[in-house]
Scaffold this motif. Structure first.
Motif, mmCIF file in Angstrom:
data_model
loop_
_atom_site.group_PDB
_atom_site.id
_atom_site.type_symbol
_atom_site.label_atom_id
_atom_site.label_comp_id
_atom_site.label_asym_id
_atom_site.label_seq_id
_atom_site.Cartn_x
_atom_site.Cartn_y
_atom_site.Cartn_z
ATOM 1 N N ALA A 66 35.330 29.383 26.195
ATOM 2 C CA ALA A 66 35.820 29.665 24.845
ATOM 3 C C ALA A 66 37.326 29.485 24.760
ATOM 4 C CB ALA A 66 35.418 31.080 24.437
ATOM 5 N N LEU A 67 38.021 29.899 25.832
ATOM 6 C CA LEU A 67 39.486 29.860 25.795
ATOM 7 C C LEU A 67 40.045 28.470 26.024
ATOM 8 C CD1 LEU A 67 40.496 33.133 27.691
ATOM 9 C CD2 LEU A 67 40.802 32.626 25.268
ATOM 10 N N PHE A 68 39.532 27.808 27.095
ATOM 11 C CA PHE A 68 40.132 26.532 27.491
ATOM 12 C C PHE A 68 39.245 25.337 27.161
ATOM 13 C CE2 PHE A 68 41.144 29.724 30.855
ATOM 14 C CZ PHE A 68 42.429 30.008 30.431
ATOM 15 N N GLY A 69 38.037 25.606 26.758
ATOM 16 C CA GLY A 69 37.120 24.501 26.516
ATOM 17 C C GLY A 69 36.539 23.925 27.786
ATOM 18 N N SER A 70 36.891 24.541 28.957
ATOM 19 C CA SER A 70 36.302 24.112 30.224
ATOM 20 C C SER A 70 36.311 25.313 31.156
ATOM 21 C CB SER A 70 37.099 22.961 30.837
ATOM 22 O OG SER A 70 38.365 23.436 31.213
ATOM 23 N N VAL A 71 35.761 25.150 32.363
ATOM 24 C CA VAL A 71 35.743 26.262 33.309
ATOM 25 C C VAL A 71 36.603 25.909 34.516
ATOM 26 C CG1 VAL A 71 34.274 27.825 34.632
ATOM 27 C CG2 VAL A 71 33.438 26.818 32.514
ATOM 28 N N PRO A 72 37.929 26.148 34.429
ATOM 29 C CA PRO A 72 38.796 25.743 35.532
ATOM 30 C C PRO A 72 38.584 26.587 36.795
ATOM 31 C CG PRO A 72 40.065 26.911 33.845
ATOM 32 C CD PRO A 72 38.681 26.746 33.312
ATOM 33 N N VAL A 73 38.206 27.842 36.625
ATOM 34 C CA VAL A 73 38.056 28.708 37.790
ATOM 35 C C VAL A 73 36.627 29.210 37.849
ATOM 36 C CG1 VAL A 73 38.902 30.770 38.942
ATOM 37 C CG2 VAL A 73 40.439 29.439 37.492
ATOM 38 N N ASP A 74 35.908 28.843 38.930
ATOM 39 C CA ASP A 74 34.521 29.282 38.983
ATOM 40 C C ASP A 74 34.462 30.765 39.355
ATOM 41 O OD1 ASP A 74 33.664 29.572 41.990
ATOM 42 O OD2 ASP A 74 34.961 27.811 41.869
ATOM 43 N N PRO A 75 33.353 31.421 39.001
ATOM 44 C CA PRO A 75 33.277 32.882 39.169
ATOM 45 C C PRO A 75 33.527 33.343 40.595
ATOM 46 C CG PRO A 75 31.413 32.075 37.894
ATOM 47 C CD PRO A 75 32.148 30.873 38.378
ATOM 48 N N GLU A 76 33.049 32.564 41.568
ATOM 49 C CA GLU A 76 33.223 32.966 42.960
ATOM 50 C C GLU A 76 34.708 33.030 43.325
ATOM 51 O OE1 GLU A 76 31.445 34.218 45.073
ATOM 52 O OE2 GLU A 76 32.494 33.894 46.968
ATOM 53 N N THR A 77 35.444 31.994 42.919
ATOM 54 C CA THR A 77 36.878 31.986 43.183
ATOM 55 C C THR A 77 37.568 33.144 42.479
ATOM 56 O OG1 THR A 77 36.756 29.598 43.254
ATOM 57 C CG2 THR A 77 38.946 30.550 43.070
ATOM 58 N N LEU A 78 37.162 33.356 41.235
ATOM 59 C CA LEU A 78 37.756 34.424 40.452
ATOM 60 C C LEU A 78 37.497 35.773 41.113
ATOM 61 C CD1 LEU A 78 39.288 34.763 37.849
ATOM 62 C CD2 LEU A 78 37.122 35.150 36.677
ATOM 63 N N ARG A 79 36.290 35.930 41.622
ATOM 64 C CA ARG A 79 35.914 37.177 42.276
ATOM 65 C C ARG A 79 36.847 37.426 43.478
ATOM 66 N NH1 ARG A 79 31.537 38.765 46.481
ATOM 67 N NH2 ARG A 79 31.745 36.631 47.171
ATOM 68 N N LEU A 80 36.992 36.403 44.304
ATOM 69 C CA LEU A 80 37.824 36.575 45.488
ATOM 70 C C LEU A 80 39.273 36.828 45.101
ATOM 71 C CD1 LEU A 80 36.232 33.866 47.757
ATOM 72 C CD2 LEU A 80 36.133 36.335 48.027
ATOM 73 N N LEU A 81 39.709 36.110 44.079
ATOM 74 C CA LEU A 81 41.079 36.292 43.607
ATOM 75 C C LEU A 81 41.284 37.751 43.195
ATOM 76 C CD1 LEU A 81 43.345 34.310 43.411
ATOM 77 C CD2 LEU A 81 42.724 33.827 41.051
ATOM 78 N N LEU A 82 40.314 38.274 42.452
ATOM 79 C CA LEU A 82 40.415 39.668 42.015
ATOM 80 C C LEU A 82 40.392 40.617 43.210
ATOM 81 C CD1 LEU A 82 38.174 39.676 38.824
ATOM 82 C CD2 LEU A 82 40.657 39.863 38.957
ATOM 83 N N PHE A 83 39.554 40.317 44.210
ATOM 84 C CA PHE A 83 39.532 41.130 45.433
ATOM 85 C C PHE A 83 40.912 41.200 46.046
ATOM 86 C CE2 PHE A 83 34.963 40.894 47.175
ATOM 87 C CZ PHE A 83 34.559 41.669 46.123
ATOM 88 N N GLY A 84 41.494 40.017 46.202
ATOM 89 C CA GLY A 84 42.808 39.948 46.840
ATOM 90 C C GLY A 84 43.827 40.761 46.075
ATOM 91 N N ILE A 85 43.841 40.567 44.774
ATOM 92 C CA ILE A 85 44.813 41.291 43.952
ATOM 93 C C ILE A 85 44.534 42.796 44.016
ATOM 94 C CG2 ILE A 85 45.617 41.628 41.585
ATOM 95 C CD1 ILE A 85 45.006 38.617 41.141
#
Lengths: 369, 307, 257
Positions: free
Chosen positions: A318-337
């Protein structure tokens, strides 16, 4: 105020939680579908794993970065003893698939995982915290590399393909992989597993609480707080740490066996370093050493990837019109943060353990000089 | 016999790279007494940054070695910035926290960096273009390429320069003083915060060079390459005696050789039971054995027991 | 060896790298006395303490305690034999309550294992109740039972010292070793400490005391040993030690003599 009231309230609270847990799979199943019940089942497995690691990291303060190896040991042992793999790989030795009863295989996996824990702990527990972390990390990788490569010349683990056709958990003659007809109603497999896992999780919680409130629990926390002082108090730190390691590994082994039976399939992929770190996150984020906090952390982090899978991709679309970051990457990114932020902002976790007060003190207070 | 020589050569090349990365671990450990868990990711970022820069520069038609050098010179400041950020985010705010806290923040940083790299560079393996002469020279029946010679020589020069910096300059003296006792160093007018930040930055610069070397040596780079490399370099640092700069160099070379020989001979040693894909296991066994039997490493001093 | 000797250290030596921290130190502590160990900074007092309580192993020498040889280097066995200690820089279990700190001290006298703890057997339950009661008793003994449920780190400095003593007493020692217990205390707190040590002696406990405060040592101790550069240079009753020229030299330097 009436002194019975708080006690009654506590009992009422427990009863409410009990009812909620009992109807949960039906509500979740009816609202979101059975795939979400399955997700809840996995969350329960993670609760068990996290509680096991909590004994090692939270109570005794030993940073174990290879904890998932014990999960792997439990899972693979269960897989080998409950699938046709051995019979297919070694027809000369095994005429048919080993058909051992579930209630034998599961404790066996726990026992072997516990032994692995002790074997790893015995030479390494005298090391200082950060060295121990690296050694356990190395151990976890060694186990994974062996699982990945032990398909030749002897095909023990079937390598990267993993082992499939694993027999499900079987209780009172009923395989949990099949729905159960009860009073004309059909209870789906995921719901059966839910109750089974819930019962075991409650058992694990019970054991953890009892251990925490005992001489051993005190000794673990003493070692975590100040090892030199703990030694000066006469605690045999080596044995007590080894016990924490062994018990934690045992819990991991149980969870691993359950995982193998539930999934029907195991492969080395499920036992990487990131899994170890995820379980560690659950413990750290929830509140090291606090059982309720660890449960909270495990549930939150087990559900997070599913929520992300469900919400992140459409949101990005909805925001970018594409999916630049897949959920798995996002999940790990959130873990790290999350790891960084929790350590900096709430070093004791979201739900830190409170100081244990003893009721005995209430009346002893009056007699103090 | 020529296999033996060949494995020694390969091991020395690999070991030079390990040594450069190990220096980063050992310097930070020497000064803070902490393991920089995210150091391996700095190597990875160095490799991928250089590759991207090289990818841009290749069409310009410059000679190969110049392109590689340019890529390296771009990767170094990027890595230095990453190292600086790691110190700021994961270590400085937690300087008085319990030991495990900075280790956990560093693990967090490591995951974040790896995932950011994945977003930036994707999941694919990137190939390092053949820009450096790869013609092998024959040495005692074994082959050694120009690239391998360049790696070993560069690593040796960098290590010599580092030793000079640590032993002969004001900054090096400040580093040694801080390693000895931060509070006393502070009293003597050393800006301890700056020295610590500088140590991270310096280690990261070496990591950038190592990253380019790895990518060139294996012709490949990947967002997840830092983990295993970092772990092995850490092993090298422990092997040599963590906190000891000379030890990191020795440990790196030794581990490289052990690994190469191990990979070359593991099949014979185990009667064909285990193959060369167990190469990675060696480092861990070495690590565990060293920590169990000689925790202070080969060149480390015995740390006095303190009550 | 006479019956009234509780502890006899013979020829204890300890090196750290090139530094000889202890050089063939021998001394005897008699039952029921308060024994002081003094010496200038870096004389080896704490090193000796750490050897005696098992945190360090000795390079040479042996210790007999109550007639049996001590396993040096194994603190839990030394505590089990009946020696317990406090630390110069107080070391409490910060996240625990005062009561729990003392309960940890009982660890070695308790038997409950994993199974007992999980099933909470009658034996385990009784042991736990007994431990808590005993811990309260000890807190009362050192005068801080009203703080039983306070977190250890929230106690005042003087109370933390008392708590550490209560924790050491919980191990059931025959010899209590106090490492500079008066360090950082004001005059009132020191007087309180002195009263506590005298109470413990009256109750039959043997006390080994490292102390900087010479006045306190001379007033409190039955006998005193002096260490200098890792060697014992005197051991006697305070009045004799006080006049020993070697002791005066060690403390004041040669110029002053």
């Amino acid at each position: 105020m009436n002194p019975v009231a708080p006690k009654l309230r506590a009992h009422l609270g427990i009863a409410l939680i009990g009812v909620a847990l009992a109807v949960l799979p039906f509500v979740v199943g009816a609202t979101f579908g059975n795939s979400w019940v399955r997700i809840v089942d996995f969350a329960l497995l993670y609760v068990m794993l996290a509680l096991g690691l909590n004994i090692v990291v939270g109570f005794a303060g030993l940073l174990d970065l290879g904890y998932i190896a014990f999960y792997a040991v439990g899972a693979y042992l269960y897989a080998l003893l409950s699938s046709p793999h051995l019979a297919l790989a070694f027809p000369a030795v095994f005429a048919s698939a080993p058909d051992l009863p579930f209630w034998l295989v599961l404790p066996l996996g726990a026992l072997v995982a516990g032994l692995f824990g002790v074997m790893l702990g015995a030479p390494t527990l005298k090391l200082r915290g950060d060295y121990l972390a690296i050694v356990t990390l190395g151990f976890g990788e060694i186990i994974r590399i062996f699982l990945n490569n032990l398909n030749a010349p002897l095909n023990l683990t079937n390598g990267p393909q993993g082992i499939n056709n694993i027999a499900p958990a079987r209780i009172a003659g009923h395989a949990l992989s099949r729905p159960l007809e009860l009073f004309g109603a059909q209870i789906p497999s995921v719901t059966l597993y839910y109750y089974f896992f819930l019962a075991l999780t409650l058992l694990v919680i019970f054991v953890c609480v009892r251990l925490q409130d005992s001489r051993l629990g005190r000794a673990w926390v003493a070692i975590r707080e100040d090892e030199v002082a703990a030694r000066a108090c006469g605690i045999n730190t080596r044995n007590v740490k080894l016990l924490a390691f062994g018990l934690g590994a045992t819990f991991g082994g149980v969870a691993g066996g359950l995982f193998a039976g539930f999934q029907g399939f195991v492969s080395p992929e499920s036992f990487g370093l990131l899994e170890s770190i995820m379980v560690l996150c659950m413990v750290v984020l929830g509140g090291m050493g606090n059982i309720a906090g660890v449960i909270l952390g495990a549930v939150l982090l087990a559900l997070l990837p599913e929520v992300l899978r469900w919400g992140a991709a459409p949101l990005q679309q909805a925001l970018f019109g594409s999916v630049p970051v897949d959920p798995e990457t996002l999940r790990l990114l959130l873990f790290g943060i999350a790891l960084v932020l929790v350590m900096r902002l709430r070093p004791a976790g979201l739900w830190p353990s409170a100081l244990r007060r003893r009721e005995l003190a209430a009346h002893a207070d009056g007699s103090a000089p | 016999m020529d296999i033996f020589i060949q494995q020694i050569i390969n091991g020395l090349v690999l070991g030079s790279i390990y040594a450069l990365v190990a220096l980063g671990y050992t310097m930070v450990y020497g000064i803070l007494g902490l393991i920089n868990f995210a150091h391996g990711e700095v190597v990875m970022i160095g490799a991928l940054t250089a590759l991207t820069a090289i990818g841009v520069l290749v069409p310009a038609g410059l000679p190969g070695p110049v392109v590689v050098l340019a890529g390296l010179l771009i990767a170094i400041p990027v890595c230095m910035a990453v190292g600086f950020a790691i110190e700021r985010v994961a270590y400085r705010p937690l300087r008085n926290a319990p030991r495990l806290a900075p280790l956990i923040t560093a693990i967090g940083m490591s995951i974040v960096l790896q995932q950011l790299a994945m977003i930036a560079w994707g999941r694919n393996y990137h190939t390092f273009p053949a820009l450096l002469p790869a013609l092998p020279h024959r040495v005692m029946g074994a082959a050694i390429t120009d690239l391998q010679i360049i790696i070993v020589v560069t690593a040796a020069l960098l290590m010599a320069a580092l030793l000079w910096l640590i032993t002969r300059t004001r900054l090096g003296r400040a580093m040694r003083a801080t390693a000895e006792s931060p509070s006393v160093a502070r009293l003597m007018g050393v800006d301890v915060d700056r020295v610590i930040a500088f140590t991270f930055v310096l280690g990261s610069a070496l990591a950038a060079v190592a990253g380019v070397m790895v990518a060139a040596n294996y012709s490949i780079a990947h967002y997840a390459m830092g983990f295993m490399l970092g772990l092995k370099a850490f092993t090298a640092a422990v092997l040599g005696g963590i906190g000891n700069v000379g030890g990191a160099m020795l440990g790196g070379l030794l581990l490289g050789v052990i690994e190469s020989l191990g990979a070359g001979y593991i099949g014979d040693l185990t009667g064909g039971f285990l193959g060369s894909h167990y190469q990675d296991v060696f480092a861990f066994f070495v690590l565990i054995l060293v920590l169990v039997f000689r925790p202070s490493g080969l060149m480390g001093e015995k740390v006095a027991e303190r009550a | 060896m006479s019956d009234d000797v509780l502890l006899a250290a013979r020829g204890i030596s300890k090196r750290f790298g090139g530094v000889q921290a202890l050089h063939a130190v021998s001394l005897t502590i008699r039952r029921g006395e308060v024994y002081g160990l003094i010496g200038p900074n870096g004389a080896g007092k704490t090193s000796f303490f750490n050897v005696l309580t098992g945190l360090y192993s000795a390079d040479e020498g042996s210790v007999t305690f109550g007639g049996a040889t001590l396993a040096l280097g194994a603190p839990h066995r030394i505590v089990g034999a009946g020696i317990s200690r406090t630390f110069q820089n107080i070391r409490l279990f910060g996240a625990m309550s005062a009561l729990e700190n003392v309960m940890v001290g009982r660890h070695i006298r308790l038997r409950t294992g994993v199974i007992g703890a999980i099933l909470r057997t009658p034996a385990a339950r009784a042991e736990e109740a007994d431990t808590a009661a005993r811990a309260h008793e000890l807190l009362r003994y050192v005068g801080i039972d009203r703080l039983a449920n306070q977190q250890a780190t929230h106690l005042s400095y003087g109370d933390q010292r008392r708590l550490e003593i209560a924790r050491a007493l919980a191990t059931g020692p025959r010899l209590l070793a106090l490492d500079e217990p008066a360090a950082g205390m004001n005059a009132t707190e020191t007087a309180g400490l002195r009263a506590l040590v005298e109470k413990m002696r009256d109750d039959g406990l043997t006390v080994l005391l490292i102390e900087h405060d010479v006045k306190l040592v001379m007033g409190l101790c039955d006998r005193v040993a002096v260490l200098d550069y890792g060697e014992k240079i005197a051991e006697d009753v305070p009045d004799v030690v006080r006049r020993d020229p070697r002791v005066i030299t060690a403390y004041l330097g040669t110029e002053a003599v």
